[in-house]
Enzyme design. Structure first.
Site, PDB file in Angstrom:
ATOM      1  N   THR A  13      -0.072  -4.101  -6.437  1.00 47.97           N
ATOM      2  CA  THR A  13       0.829  -4.389  -7.555  1.00 47.97           C
ATOM      3  C   THR A  13       0.697  -5.810  -8.064  1.00 47.97           C
ATOM      4  O   THR A  13       0.822  -6.071  -9.265  1.00 47.97           O
ATOM      5  CB  THR A  13       2.293  -4.122  -7.129  1.00 47.97           C
ATOM      6  N   THR A  89       1.292  -3.590  -0.931  1.00 41.87           N
ATOM      7  CA  THR A  89       2.314  -3.778   0.100  1.00 41.87           C
ATOM      8  C   THR A  89       2.411  -2.638   1.110  1.00 41.87           C
ATOM      9  O   THR A  89       2.822  -2.848   2.246  1.00 41.87           O
ATOM     10  CB  THR A  89       3.697  -3.977  -0.541  1.00 41.87           C
TER      11      THR A  89
END
EC number: 3.5.1.1
Length: 338
Positions: A13, A89
């Site tokens: 991201t 993540t």
């Protein structure tokens, strides 16, 4: 003296921006990172950027990518003072854990970070995570790196990589190390808890050991499950069992018989806890004695991510003396409490 940091962008991201025509997220050109975050130029370090040719979603990260990152750091180890890895993540704790085992005798900082929101988002956490990670990756005192291990920096906290777990997909404060203190926090001042930092006890030279075996299986025990599936496991070499509390499992003759069958066929059984905090203690309760009987290995307070990658790294690794069990119970780089 300006320190040199190699920034490796793998995907995730943090390297995304919104296409306002379609509304979807897409990777931006990391060659323009200094235009996206001009504040990077204000940090007292020289940053070189190495982006993956094709960004990898963190759910696609695995042994191939782990080996590439470890060897890329190895090839550039003498040319840089620190390394910063931008990563998705969801599996960052796995990558941080396995790198801690692959990068032997590390004397320089290796920081992993990412973000919950894209770098182009108005409320993004990407800029702070990236900028402060650069500070930590270039932090030296008396010509020696303050951080000499693999860590994750996220939402104002510096954490030991092989102790982390991602506990939130919603909040910016997404990572914890329940069984180990925070290594540092950034506020008005950049704080480091030096007593908690890992230091190698030998003067051996840095090396990359990228050995990985994928003959490892992870299984979570739950109330009411039957063990018939275990008899169908095709001779897996390591079975990691995530059991209740401090090391208990339903205590039936069939449980003992099934687990003993696995041991007799040569399967190593590692036992870790389903609890986020605390660890395994064989003998504390009678329903844990079954593991002592079959010669299972206690994972103590290791995380699932670290247990899995440690097992993958140690299994059939010719660079270690002794057997798998002897090496697994050792504290190799701060992943378990001694």
């Amino acid at each position: 003296m300006k320190r040199k940091v190699l920034l490796i962008y793998t995907g995730g991201t943090i390297g995304m921006e919104k296409d306002y025509e379609t509304g979807s997220l897409q990777a931006f050109d990391f060659g323009n990172i200094f235009q996206k975050i001009p504040e990077m130029k204000l940090i007292e370090c020289e940053v070189s950027v190495y982006p993956f040719k094709k960004p990898v979603d963190s759910s696609d990260m695995g042994p191939k990518e782990w080996k590439f990152i470890a060897n890329h750091i190895g090839e550039n180890y003498d040319n840089y003072d620190g390394f910063l890895i931008l990563h998705g993540t969801d599996t960052m704790s796995y990558t941080a854990s396995v790198l801690s085992f692959m990068l032997k005798n590390l004397k320089k900082p290796v920081i992993l970070t990412g973000s919950q929101l894209p770098i182009g988002d108005l409320r993004t956490d990407a800029k702070e995570n990236l900028l402060t990670s650069l500070y930590y990756a270039s932090l030296y005192e008396n010509n020696e790196a303050v951080i000499q291990e693999v860590t994750i920096y996220f939402e104002y906290k510096l954490l030991r990589g092989n102790r982390t777990l991602k506990y939130s997909a919603e909040f910016f404060d997404a990572y914890q190390t329940p069984n180990y203190p925070v290594l540092g926090q950034s506020g008005v001042h950049l704080n480091v808890k030096k007593d908690y930092l890992w230091r190698n006890k030998t003067d051996d030279q840095f090396m990359v050991d990228d050995h990985i075996s994928q003959d490892v299986l992870f299984w979570r025990i739950f109330p009411g499950m039957h063990l018939n599936h275990f008899t169908q496991i095709p001779n897996v070499k390591v079975l990691i069992l995530q059991v209740f509390g401090s090391g208990t499992i339903f205590n039936t003759p069939k449980t003992l018989k099934t687990l003993q069958m696995l041991r007799d066929q040569g399967t190593e059984i590692v036992v870790i806890s389903q609890c986020v905090s605390g660890g395994i203690s064989f003998g504390k309760y009678s329903n844990s004695n079954i593991f002592t009987k079959i010669g299972a290995i206690s994972g103590h307070d290791i995380t699932a991510e670290s247990a899995i990658t440690k097992a993958m790294h140690l299994l059939d690794n010719p660079n270690y003396e002794g057997n798998f069990a002897e090496n697994f119970v050792r504290n190799l780089c701060g992943e378990v409490t001694e």
